[in-house]
Design a protein around this motif. Structure first.
Motif, PDB file in Angstrom:
ATOM      1  N   PRO A 107       0.813  -1.239   0.000  1.00 39.55           N
ATOM      2  CA  PRO A 107       0.000   0.000   0.000  1.00 39.55           C
ATOM      3  C   PRO A 107       0.838   1.277   0.000  1.00 39.55           C
ATOM      4  O   PRO A 107       0.386   2.304  -0.501  1.00 39.55           O
ATOM      5  CB  PRO A 107      -0.817  -0.114   1.286  1.00 39.55           C
ATOM      6  N   SER A 108       2.056   1.219   0.553  1.00 38.80           N
ATOM      7  CA  SER A 108       2.905   2.417   0.589  1.00 38.80           C
ATOM      8  C   SER A 108       3.943   2.415  -0.527  1.00 38.80           C
ATOM      9  O   SER A 108       4.860   3.239  -0.538  1.00 38.80           O
ATOM     10  CB  SER A 108       3.622   2.509   1.945  1.00 38.80           C
ATOM     11  N   GLY A 109       3.806   1.483  -1.476  1.00 35.25           N
ATOM     12  CA  GLY A 109       4.787   1.361  -2.552  1.00 35.25           C
ATOM     13  C   GLY A 109       4.772   2.536  -3.520  1.00 35.25           C
ATOM     14  O   GLY A 109       3.762   3.227  -3.683  1.00 35.25           O
ATOM     15  N   ILE A 110       5.904   2.757  -4.162  1.00 35.48           N
ATOM     16  CA  ILE A 110       6.049   3.795  -5.179  1.00 35.48           C
ATOM     17  C   ILE A 110       6.187   3.123  -6.535  1.00 35.48           C
ATOM     18  O   ILE A 110       6.983   2.186  -6.703  1.00 35.48           O
ATOM     19  CB  ILE A 110       7.274   4.687  -4.899  1.00 35.48           C
ATOM     20  N   LEU A 111       5.398   3.598  -7.498  1.00 38.77           N
ATOM     21  CA  LEU A 111       5.431   3.036  -8.848  1.00 38.77           C
ATOM     22  C   LEU A 111       6.515   3.712  -9.681  1.00 38.77           C
ATOM     23  O   LEU A 111       6.632   4.941  -9.682  1.00 38.77           O
ATOM     24  CB  LEU A 111       4.066   3.223  -9.516  1.00 38.77           C
ATOM     25  N   TYR A 112       7.288   2.906 -10.393  1.00 40.60           N
ATOM     26  CA  TYR A 112       8.306   3.399 -11.318  1.00 40.60           C
ATOM     27  C   TYR A 112       7.980   2.866 -12.714  1.00 40.60           C
ATOM     28  O   TYR A 112       7.853   1.650 -12.909  1.00 40.60           O
ATOM     29  CB  TYR A 112       9.705   2.933 -10.913  1.00 40.60           C
ATOM     30  N   ILE A 161       7.219  -0.602  -6.802  1.00 42.23           N
ATOM     31  CA  ILE A 161       6.321  -1.216  -7.779  1.00 42.23           C
ATOM     32  C   ILE A 161       6.847  -0.818  -9.154  1.00 42.23           C
ATOM     33  O   ILE A 161       6.911   0.368  -9.479  1.00 42.23           O
ATOM     34  CB  ILE A 161       4.872  -0.722  -7.591  1.00 42.23           C
ATOM     35  N   ILE A 162       7.265  -1.781  -9.934  1.00 42.61           N
ATOM     36  CA  ILE A 162       7.990  -1.479 -11.174  1.00 42.61           C
ATOM     37  C   ILE A 162       7.260  -2.044 -12.375  1.00 42.61           C
ATOM     38  O   ILE A 162       6.910  -3.232 -12.412  1.00 42.61           O
ATOM     39  CB  ILE A 162       9.418  -2.070 -11.118  1.00 42.61           C
ATOM     40  N   ASN A 163       7.005  -1.164 -13.335  1.00 37.58           N
ATOM     41  CA  ASN A 163       6.471  -1.617 -14.614  1.00 37.58           C
ATOM     42  C   ASN A 163       7.608  -1.718 -15.618  1.00 37.58           C
ATOM     43  O   ASN A 163       8.298  -0.736 -15.892  1.00 37.58           O
ATOM     44  CB  ASN A 163       5.416  -0.646 -15.147  1.00 37.58           C
ATOM     45  N   TYR A 193       7.583  -5.287  -6.377  1.00 37.82           N
ATOM     46  CA  TYR A 193       6.633  -5.997  -7.232  1.00 37.82           C
ATOM     47  C   TYR A 193       6.986  -5.657  -8.674  1.00 37.82           C
ATOM     48  O   TYR A 193       7.041  -4.483  -9.047  1.00 37.82           O
ATOM     49  CB  TYR A 193       5.204  -5.563  -6.912  1.00 37.82           C
ATOM     50  N   LEU A 194       7.233  -6.672  -9.491  1.00 33.34           N
ATOM     51  CA  LEU A 194       7.623  -6.475 -10.885  1.00 33.34           C
ATOM     52  C   LEU A 194       6.486  -6.892 -11.812  1.00 33.34           C
ATOM     53  O   LEU A 194       6.135  -8.069 -11.904  1.00 33.34           O
ATOM     54  CB  LEU A 194       8.870  -7.306 -11.209  1.00 33.34           C
ATOM     55  N   HIS A 195       5.934  -5.899 -12.491  1.00 39.30           N
ATOM     56  CA  HIS A 195       4.902  -6.176 -13.500  1.00 39.30           C
ATOM     57  C   HIS A 195       5.513  -5.975 -14.878  1.00 39.30           C
ATOM     58  O   HIS A 195       6.247  -5.011 -15.120  1.00 39.30           O
ATOM     59  CB  HIS A 195       3.710  -5.238 -13.331  1.00 39.30           C
ATOM     60  N   CYS A 196       5.209  -6.867 -15.807  1.00 41.46           N
ATOM     61  CA  CYS A 196       5.730  -6.778 -17.166  1.00 41.46           C
ATOM     62  C   CYS A 196       4.597  -6.483 -18.137  1.00 41.46           C
ATOM     63  O   CYS A 196       3.644  -7.266 -18.247  1.00 41.46           O
ATOM     64  CB  CYS A 196       6.408  -8.084 -17.565  1.00 41.46           C
TER      65      CYS A 196
END
Length: 383
Positions: A107-112, A161-163, A193-196
């Motif tokens: 919940p406190s993650g930062i998206l990159y 949180i990485i896209n 968390y790694l999203h592709c």
């Protein structure tokens, strides 16, 4: 059916047939024939709820959806007992789902995500109220690793949180998963968390020799793939993730006799049938041949432009050829995607070499007319 209705439909069919002949700027495989399963469009098929739970409602295609998901799980190297997924309405829904899971886990993650990421990533950040850091891109569309590391270092106390882009929308660039993992390890980021986002290249890279390895044997958490490469008359795609993450968000819904685990409630039941038919009739080997042909034809287009010293670019393992924006007449005719002073052609199954030759000749002819140059000569195309 009245004569007016029949005429309007006939006119529209003719228009679509004509426009399909000159469609080059957007990633859609227009070479498919689903007439064999057209009879199912006379029936309602609704895959509401979880694809692995048999509901009380009987008009669904879950059995086909499960087979489709098994194919993708095998392709992306995740054991049957560890993965979960569903057939989505397209790449955007897959990206939204990945970001939704990431937000629930951290919940406190930062998206990159990079400047070249698909617009659905920033949309997800707004929808799910995720703090979002946009990372600079390199000129080829790949993420700038130095800038990424600088941002990670400054926020190393927060989950990441990485896209990752597995083929960017405009330039077809592939972010390097291994480099990103090295940066996370070097900065001692344990929670990530790694999203592709593999909307297009997700069904190309696995079939190419020497291509970057992106799969669940590495620490990725979710992947979104569009059906653009397979080809479908209805927009759709697949999202895969780890079963343990989905268990954090599922909710039992008595009304449908299933659990709510997806973004949408009701889901199209025809698209799993379309994907299943495509996989059954073309198989792994057929898709591999198509992927290699598209890559080879993209290289052919790139080389023909280079020979003529027409400004252009092509990333490794990509079927997206970027080149200087041509005349508006050509943009309109060939339905090219444009951005600033550039345009691109995405070489899909329906973009064969004969069509590439036609486009090259028209491009150079229009360039000659624009330049009004007597010494601008068309060069013969050689296969």
């Amino acid at each position: 059916m009245s004569n007016r209705v029949a005429k309007e439909l006939a006119d529209f069919l003719l228009q679509i047939e004509q426009r399909s002949q000159f469609h080059a700027g957007y990633p859609y495989n227009l070479s498919c024939d689903y007439s064999v399963i057209a009879k199912f469009f006379n029936f309602l098929l609704n895959n509401a709820g979880d694809p692995y739970i048999e509901p009380d409602f009987g008009l669904h295609s879950r059995m086909f959806e499960q087979e489709v998901l098994s194919f993708f799980a095998h392709l992306y190297k995740i054991p049957e007992n560890q993965f979960w997924g569903y057939v989505t309405a397209g790449g955007t829904e897959g990206n939204l789902y990945g970001m939704f899971l990431a937000r629930e886990i951290y919940p406190s993650g930062i998206l990159y995500s990079s400047q070249d990421s698909h617009y659905s990533i920033s949309k997800a950040a707004k929808l799910f109220c995720i703090k979002h850091n946009v990372v600079n891109s390199q000129i080829n569309g790949e993420i700038n690793y130095e800038h990424f590391e600088d941002l990670i270092n400054k926020n190393s106390n927060y989950p990441a949180i990485i896209n990752l882009n597995i083929g960017t929308t405009v330039k077809g660039a592939i972010d390097n998963l291994d480099k990103v993992l090295e940066i996370l390890e070097r900065n001692q980021v344990k929670d990530y968390y790694l999203h592709c986002d593999a909307a297009l290249s997700g069904l190309i890279l696995p079939f190419l020799d020497g291509a970057p390895q992106v799969h669940f044997q590495k620490p990725i958490d979710s992947i979104a793939i569009s059906a653009k490469f397979i080809g479908s008359p209805l927009p759709c795609g697949v999202v895969l993730t780890k079963k343990k993450w989905v268990e954090k968000v599922e909710t039992a819904i008595e009304y449908i006799g299933s659990t709510d685990t997806t973004i949408l409630g009701s889901r199209n039941g025809h698209t799993p049938l379309i994907l299943w038919y495509a996989l059954q009739t073309r198989g792994y080997d057929g898709l591999a041949r198509e992927a290699k042909t598209c890559i080879h034809n993209a290289q052919y287009l790139f080389q023909q432009l280079k020979i003529r010293e027409y400004p252009c670019m092509l990333n490794n393992f990509s079927n997206t050829v970027v080149f200087q924006k041509p005349s508006q007449k050509l943009i309109k005719k060939w339905q090219l995607a444009i951005f600033e002073n550039w345009a691109h052609i995405i070489v899909m199954q329906n973009i064969e070499r004969e069509k590439i030759d036609t486009f090259i000749n028209e491009l150079l002819l229009h360039q000659r007319l624009v330049n009004n140059s007597e010494d601008f000569q068309l060069q013969p195309l050689v296969h």
